[in-house]
Motif scaffolding. Structure first.
Motif, mmCIF file in Angstrom:
data_model
loop_
_atom_site.group_PDB
_atom_site.id
_atom_site.type_symbol
_atom_site.label_atom_id
_atom_site.label_comp_id
_atom_site.label_asym_id
_atom_site.label_seq_id
_atom_site.Cartn_x
_atom_site.Cartn_y
_atom_site.Cartn_z
ATOM 1 N N ASN A 179 9.055 93.284 34.640
ATOM 2 C CA ASN A 179 7.720 92.913 34.162
ATOM 3 C C ASN A 179 7.609 92.755 32.662
ATOM 4 N N SER A 227 9.298 90.960 28.918
ATOM 5 C CA SER A 227 10.102 89.873 28.381
ATOM 6 C C SER A 227 10.684 90.330 27.068
ATOM 7 N N VAL A 283 -0.109 80.767 35.568
ATOM 8 C CA VAL A 283 1.152 81.524 35.518
ATOM 9 C C VAL A 283 1.880 81.227 34.215
ATOM 10 N N HIS A 343 1.675 83.509 30.710
ATOM 11 C CA HIS A 343 2.943 84.167 30.392
ATOM 12 C C HIS A 343 3.304 83.954 28.924
ATOM 13 N N ARG A 361 1.424 85.783 26.424
ATOM 14 C CA ARG A 361 1.785 87.199 26.316
ATOM 15 C C ARG A 361 3.115 87.418 25.601
ATOM 16 N N ALA A 368 6.746 85.947 34.819
ATOM 17 C CA ALA A 368 5.463 85.243 34.711
ATOM 18 C C ALA A 368 4.658 85.394 35.995
ATOM 19 N N ALA A 397 3.270 89.002 36.770
ATOM 20 C CA ALA A 397 2.115 89.410 35.959
ATOM 21 C C ALA A 397 0.799 89.118 36.667
#
Ligand SMILES: C[S@@+](CC[C@H](N)C(=O)[O-])C[C@H]1O[C@@H](n2cnc3c(N)ncnc32)[C@H](O)[C@@H]1O
Length: 273
Positions: A11, A13, A180, A184, A187, A235, A238
């Motif tokens: 979860n 990156s 998505v 992503h 974030r 992605a 999340a």
């Protein structure tokens, strides 16, 4: 393809602004090597060297040099009379870059540092470049000002960035696919819009003859590579289950030979007054 080192964490990156604090050793080296292996990446990188005017005797600074491959390629072009410096925030990437120096690339040196505060005198380089670094920076105006400061009058500054809102995936459902992907990148990178802002940044910084001199699109048609480059599984996760079917659809598309993704990058060049 060999197995890749573990992704930083479920979860999460990788954090390119804090490599030492963020991932398993080897993750970033492996990632960069896989990206650079793409023929389109190699093409645009070669073009950046030409746009920067790299040639025998040039003095070049490569900001955020990563594993050093661009600095090494330019070192082979500048020869004995030139000098290439590769600078990166990450000491472990600088250590890796140093292992890659050969007799043909001896004009290179690698140093750890922060683009926001460059430890070089004014005007010492003919050209300064940064490739896929600005999206990770807190203060891009300051970074560009520093790159311009260390470049000589008449010298060139070049920055290459993708724009993550140009990442398109042939996924099921436009709204879900947009949520998505765009959520992503909002974030995981500080500034997913780095590509589109380059022209404004360069103009406002007072550079002359500013142009977006190259644009290109990286097309990936296999899920595994796109997942490694873009973090598609992270992605989808999340969205807490809402995008599980989305991910299954992409895997099935891949199995059927139908997976498609593409992202656009921009190369800005300007001349220092
Ligand atoms: C996506 S990698 C690109 C590496 C290399 N330019 C390439 O094209 O393969 C981004 C690099 O920027 C470096 N970086 C991030 N923030 C930095 C900073 N403030 N100063 C210098 N380097 C930085 C990271 O350590 C990382 O090596």
């Amino acid at each position: 393809m060999t197995a890749s080192p573990a992704h930083p964490a479920e979860n999460q990156s990788p954090d390119w602004s804090d490599i030492e604090g963020s991932a398993a050793p080897g993750y970033f080296v492996d990632y960069l090597d896989r990206v650079t292996a793409q023929s389109e990446m190699r093409r645009y990188k070669q073009r950046t060297y030409r746009l920067l005017g790299v040639g025998p005797g040039s003095r070049i600074l490569d900001i955020g040099c990563g594993t050093g491959d661009d600095a090494l390629a330019m070192a082979a072009m500048v020869g004995d009379g030139g000098r290439v410096v590769g600078l990166d925030h990450s000491q472990s990437l600088i250590d890796e870059a140093r292992t890659r120096v050969t007799a043909e690339t001896a004009a290179v040196e690698f140093t750890a540092g922060d683009v926001h505060r460059l430890d070089f005198p004014d005007g010492g380089f003919d050209g300064c470049r940064a490739d896929r670094v600005f999206m990770h920076l807190r203060d891009r105006e300051r970074a560009l000002a520093e790159m311009i400061r260390v470049t000589r009058p008449g010298g060139r500054v070049l920055v290459r960035e993708p724009d993550w809102d140009t990442l398109i995936i042939d996924g099921p459902g436009r709204d879900l696919t947009r949520r998505v992907i765009q959520g992503h990148f909002d974030r995981v990178v500080l500034n997913g819009w780095a590509g589109r802002e380059l022209y404004r940044l360069f103009r406002r910084a007072g550079l002359e003859r500013v142009e977006i001199a190259d644009t290109s699109t990286l097309v990936l048609t296999d899920f595994a590579t796109a997942n490694q480059f873009y973090g598609l599984e992270a992605a989808a996760r999340a969205l807490n289950g809402e995008a599980d079917g989305w991910l299954d659809h992409l895997r099935q598309a891949d199995a059927d030979g139908l997976f498609f993704s593409a992202v656009t990058g921009f190369t800005a060049v300007g001349h220092k007054r």
